[in-house]
Each structure stands twice: as structure tokens, then as C-alpha cells.
Design an enzyme around this catalytic site. Sequence first.
Site, PDB file in Angstrom:
ATOM      1  N   THR A  86     -10.904  -6.700  -4.801  1.00  0.00           N
ATOM      2  CA  THR A  86     -12.247  -6.668  -5.411  1.00  0.00           C
ATOM      3  C   THR A  86     -12.894  -5.293  -5.219  1.00  0.00           C
ATOM      4  O   THR A  86     -13.854  -4.966  -5.897  1.00  0.00           O
ATOM      5  CB  THR A  86     -13.161  -7.761  -4.804  1.00  0.00           C
ATOM      6  OG1 THR A  86     -13.054  -7.713  -3.379  1.00  0.00           O
ATOM      7  CG2 THR A  86     -12.765  -9.153  -5.278  1.00  0.00           C
ATOM      8  N   ASN A 108     -11.034  -2.444  -5.451  1.00  0.00           N
ATOM      9  CA  ASN A 108     -10.268  -1.438  -6.198  1.00  0.00           C
ATOM     10  C   ASN A 108     -10.929  -1.009  -7.519  1.00  0.00           C
ATOM     11  O   ASN A 108     -10.526  -0.014  -8.119  1.00  0.00           O
ATOM     12  CB  ASN A 108      -8.832  -1.912  -6.453  1.00  0.00           C
ATOM     13  CG  ASN A 108      -7.946  -1.862  -5.219  1.00  0.00           C
ATOM     14  OD1 ASN A 108      -7.040  -2.681  -5.049  1.00  0.00           O
ATOM     15  ND2 ASN A 108      -8.173  -0.901  -4.324  1.00  0.00           N
ATOM     16  N   ASP A 139       0.834  -1.210   0.000  1.00  0.00           N
ATOM     17  CA  ASP A 139       0.000   0.000   0.000  1.00  0.00           C
ATOM     18  C   ASP A 139       0.870   1.262   0.000  1.00  0.00           C
ATOM     19  O   ASP A 139       2.000   1.245   0.482  1.00  0.00           O
ATOM     20  CB  ASP A 139      -0.903  -0.027   1.249  1.00  0.00           C
ATOM     21  CG  ASP A 139      -2.075   0.928   1.118  1.00  0.00           C
ATOM     22  OD1 ASP A 139      -2.344   1.424   0.003  1.00  0.00           O
ATOM     23  OD2 ASP A 139      -2.730   1.182   2.150  1.00  0.00           O
ATOM     24  N   GLU A 198       1.541 -13.326  12.026  1.00  0.00           N
ATOM     25  CA  GLU A 198       2.134 -12.210  12.766  1.00  0.00           C
ATOM     26  C   GLU A 198       2.080 -10.986  11.853  1.00  0.00           C
ATOM     27  O   GLU A 198       2.522 -11.041  10.704  1.00  0.00           O
ATOM     28  CB  GLU A 198       3.591 -12.528  13.130  1.00  0.00           C
ATOM     29  CG  GLU A 198       3.735 -13.654  14.133  1.00  0.00           C
ATOM     30  CD  GLU A 198       3.116 -13.333  15.487  1.00  0.00           C
ATOM     31  OE1 GLU A 198       3.126 -12.140  15.881  1.00  0.00           O
ATOM     32  OE2 GLU A 198       2.611 -14.269  16.141  1.00  0.00           O
ATOM     33  N   HIS A 231       2.420   3.528  -9.024  1.00  0.00           N
ATOM     34  CA  HIS A 231       2.178   2.111  -9.311  1.00  0.00           C
ATOM     35  C   HIS A 231       3.362   1.503 -10.069  1.00  0.00           C
ATOM     36  O   HIS A 231       3.753   0.365  -9.808  1.00  0.00           O
ATOM     37  CB  HIS A 231       0.878   1.934 -10.094  1.00  0.00           C
ATOM     38  CG  HIS A 231      -0.344   2.348  -9.312  1.00  0.00           C
ATOM     39  ND1 HIS A 231      -0.536   1.962  -8.003  1.00  0.00           N
ATOM     40  CD2 HIS A 231      -1.412   3.125  -9.635  1.00  0.00           C
ATOM     41  CE1 HIS A 231      -1.682   2.478  -7.563  1.00  0.00           C
ATOM     42  NE2 HIS A 231      -2.235   3.198  -8.531  1.00  0.00           N
TER      43      HIS A 231
END
Length: 245
Positions: free
Chosen positions: A71, A73, A25, A212, A42
Site C-alpha cells: 500500500t 508502493n 525485495d 521464523e 522487476h
Amino acid sequence: MIFDFFKKREIDYTKLPQHIGIIMDGNGRWAKRRGLPRSAGHSAGAKTLEKIVKECNKIGIKYITVYAFSTENWKRPKQEVDYLMDLLLDYLKNAEERLAGENVVIRAIGSRKELSEEIREQIAKTEDFTKNNTGIVMNIALNYGGREEILSSVKKIAESVRKGKVLTEDITEQFFEQQLYTAGQPDPDLLIRTSGEMRISNFLLWQIAYSEIWITNKLWPEFSVDDLMEAIYDYQHRKRRFGGV
Ligand code: IPE
Ligand code: IPE
Ligand code: MG
């Protein structure tokens, strides 16, 4: 940095996470900070991905699952969605050349029916081309949503029950896992998210039950091999209890 250097030396390569999941992200914010269009973020993110996969493969990680397109985006402006799809197509097309000699097995996880014919064909080609490789398995989560995955598995099972092929009592956790996109793979031991967001955003909901979680404020395009090592180092210093004492 000296600290990083020591951490790297202290990593126990016999106790690596088998499977690492990454929520990549922060591409948009990275671009914005530089006064660039989101698409530039990107592109930069795709380069980071290549570097990180190579490193994981090199040190002996067995599986990596990267969140490339959710799904949700599709809600983004068409121009951005188109750019991301082109980038993914390009990534898959060049996987052969780019990951040459890397021996990576590439798989796409997620719902295919909403993807273009061209991407679907390319996925099939890339998966086929890399299927006999013996290095790291890289799952690219593309049009992936954890809820979609669970629902489609439930539908498959419901159909089998309806046809009398499966009994209700056969539906164990092990059986359910076999219906998921990640069937046959171990759950992620370590889940990394960049850009500081403290959420899961519909990623691998079933599989991360005991992962984790490691979150960094670094944005995905600036995530480095040192950051990866720090995540692994921290992971190795966690006490995993799985509900025990
Ligand atoms: C992650 O970066 C890439 C995808 C979701 C495809 P973002 O595009 O979400 O970047 P931010 O969160 O807006 O900075
Ligand atoms: C998660 O990032 C999806 C991917 C990295 C592909 P988002 O940017 O879509 O997540 P939210 O909207 O911040 O939860
Ligand atoms: Mg984001």
C-alpha cells in the site's frame, strides 16, 4: 556447491513449512548494479517468482504468499508504478499458460478498490480459473498492507456489532482471523526476505506473530532454488517455542 548439496539431501520432506511468506525485495538494486532501468529488475524478479513457486509446489509446500506491491508502493514514480501494474496484469493473464499443469491456485490479497478496473477483472478471472486446482495456494499480495488489512477487518466487525449480529465477547482470535484476506489458511511458518533489509515493511502483520524469519543479502532476481532450500533447511533446525519452554 557441495555444502548446498548436503543441505538439500538433509531436508526432511515430511516436515516442510506449510506456508512460506516472501518479501521479494531488491529488484531495483539488482538492475542498478547492472546499469539497467529498475523495470528490468522487476521483470527479472517476475521470472524468479515463477521458478520459486514451481519449486515450492513440486516439493509439497501448501501455501505461498508473495509481497508484490505494498500500500506504500504508490509513493514511487508513476512510471515505475505503471510498469509494476502492467507486469502484474501480465502475470495474472498468463498464469494459465505459464503455470500450465502446475495446478496452482492463484489468489490476490490486498485492497482492490485502488486497482484499475482491468486488473480487478483479471484477478477475478484468474482466481476463478484456478480455484478448483489442488496444488499450492499462491497468494499474491497486491496493494497489500498489514495495517490496511487489520483496519478493514475491524471495520467489518464493528459493522456486524452495530447491527447486533456479533457480540463483543464473540471477537476471539479465531473469529478475527476469519475476517482477514488469508481466512482459512495457516499462518506462515517461514518468512523469507531478500536484499538484507531487517524489516517487515507492513507485510502480514497479524499472521507472522510466530513465523521464523530468514533474511538473505541476495537480491530477489538472483534468489535461487538452492537459497530456498537453505532457508527451509535452516527453518528445520530452529527450535519453535511459541512462548513455551
Ligand atoms: C521489490 O524490489 C519489488 C517491489 C517493491 C515492487 P524494489 O523495487 O523494492 O527494489 P529495491 O529495494 O529498490 O532494490
Ligand atoms: C516491500 O519492499 C514491498 C514489496 C516487496 C512489494 P519495499 O522496497 O517497498 O520496502 P521498504 O521501502 O524497503 O521498506
Ligand atoms: Mg525495496
